[in-house]
Design a protein around this motif. Structure first.
Motif, PDB file in Angstrom:
ATOM      1  N   CYS A   1       0.747  -1.026   0.057  1.00 51.01           N
ATOM      2  CA  CYS A   1      -0.254   0.042   0.091  1.00 51.01           C
ATOM      3  C   CYS A   1       0.814   1.059  -0.080  1.00 51.01           C
ATOM      4  N   ASP A   2       0.592   2.154  -0.941  1.00 55.73           N
ATOM      5  CA  ASP A   2       1.636   3.314  -1.052  1.00 55.73           C
ATOM      6  C   ASP A   2       0.637   4.446  -0.139  1.00 55.73           C
ATOM      7  N   SER A   3       1.644   5.450   0.054  1.00 53.68           N
ATOM      8  CA  SER A   3       0.990   6.679   0.787  1.00 53.68           C
ATOM      9  C   SER A   3      -0.427   7.017   0.501  1.00 53.68           C
ATOM     10  N   SER A   4      -0.808   7.007  -0.702  1.00 53.99           N
ATOM     11  CA  SER A   4      -2.154   7.366  -1.188  1.00 53.99           C
ATOM     12  C   SER A   4      -3.152   6.424  -0.684  1.00 53.99           C
TER      13      SER A   4
ATOM     14  N   GLY B   1      -3.409   7.084   3.162  1.00 56.62           N
ATOM     15  CA  GLY B   1      -4.104   8.399   3.476  1.00 56.62           C
ATOM     16  C   GLY B   1      -5.740   7.994   3.167  1.00 56.62           C
ATOM     17  N   LEU B   2      -5.957   7.378   2.184  1.00 58.68           N
ATOM     18  CA  LEU B   2      -7.377   6.873   2.074  1.00 58.68           C
ATOM     19  C   LEU B   2      -7.887   6.169   3.149  1.00 58.68           C
ATOM     20  N   PHE B   3      -7.338   5.419   3.790  1.00 60.81           N
ATOM     21  CA  PHE B   3      -7.871   4.416   5.024  1.00 60.81           C
ATOM     22  C   PHE B   3      -7.816   5.259   6.039  1.00 60.81           C
ATOM     23  N   LEU B   4      -7.009   6.596   6.279  1.00 61.21           N
ATOM     24  CA  LEU B   4      -6.813   7.397   7.414  1.00 61.21           C
ATOM     25  C   LEU B   4      -8.407   8.200   7.313  1.00 61.21           C
ATOM     26  N   ARG B   5      -8.451   8.762   6.102  1.00 66.80           N
ATOM     27  CA  ARG B   5      -9.577   9.630   5.967  1.00 66.80           C
ATOM     28  C   ARG B   5     -10.979   9.044   5.898  1.00 66.80           C
ATOM     29  N   VAL B   6     -10.725   7.864   5.437  1.00 67.16           N
ATOM     30  CA  VAL B   6     -12.379   6.876   5.652  1.00 67.16           C
ATOM     31  C   VAL B   6     -12.682   6.867   7.266  1.00 67.16           C
ATOM     32  N   ASN B   7     -11.580   6.302   7.928  1.00 68.84           N
ATOM     33  CA  ASN B   7     -11.484   6.056   9.297  1.00 68.84           C
ATOM     34  C   ASN B   7     -11.947   7.417   9.950  1.00 68.84           C
ATOM     35  N   ARG B   8     -11.652   8.389   9.474  1.00 68.12           N
ATOM     36  CA  ARG B   8     -11.965   9.810  10.490  1.00 68.12           C
ATOM     37  C   ARG B   8     -13.204  10.027   9.990  1.00 68.12           C
ATOM     38  N   ARG B   9     -13.770   9.846   8.933  1.00 66.34           N
ATOM     39  CA  ARG B   9     -15.290  10.261   8.665  1.00 66.34           C
ATOM     40  C   ARG B   9     -16.127   9.243   9.322  1.00 66.34           C
ATOM     41  N   CYS B  10     -15.861   7.916   9.348  1.00 65.25           N
ATOM     42  CA  CYS B  10     -16.543   6.907  10.258  1.00 65.25           C
ATOM     43  C   CYS B  10     -16.533   7.384  11.694  1.00 65.25           C
TER      44      CYS B  10
END
Length: 68
Positions: free
Chosen positions: A20-23, A26-35
């Motif tokens: 998994c690259d940094s993008s 970053g996607l995992f982290l953004r979705v996690n924050r929204r959840c």
């Protein structure tokens, strides 16, 4: 007094996922924050090859990693 349900938990499973690259991180982290903002838990499961690198990067401080 209202009777509200507890938090909802959705589990992301990624068997066979080996990089998994940094993008992607970053996607995992953004979705996690929204959840989390909506009271939903979103642990990431079945990513044994990514756990070590995510822990080194400190991602595990924010994103729950489930190792089976």
């Amino acid at each position: 007094m209202t009777n509200s349900p507890g938090p909802v938990t959705h589990v992301w499973t990624w068997p066979g996922f080996s990089s998994c690259d940094s993008s992607g991180i970053g996607l995992f982290l953004r979705v996690n924050r929204r959840c989390r903002a909506t009271g939903t838990r979103l642990p990431l499961s079945d990513v044994p090859l990514l756990v070590k690198s995510m822990r080194v990067l400190g991602v595990d401080r924010e994103l729950r990693l489930v190792v089976r």
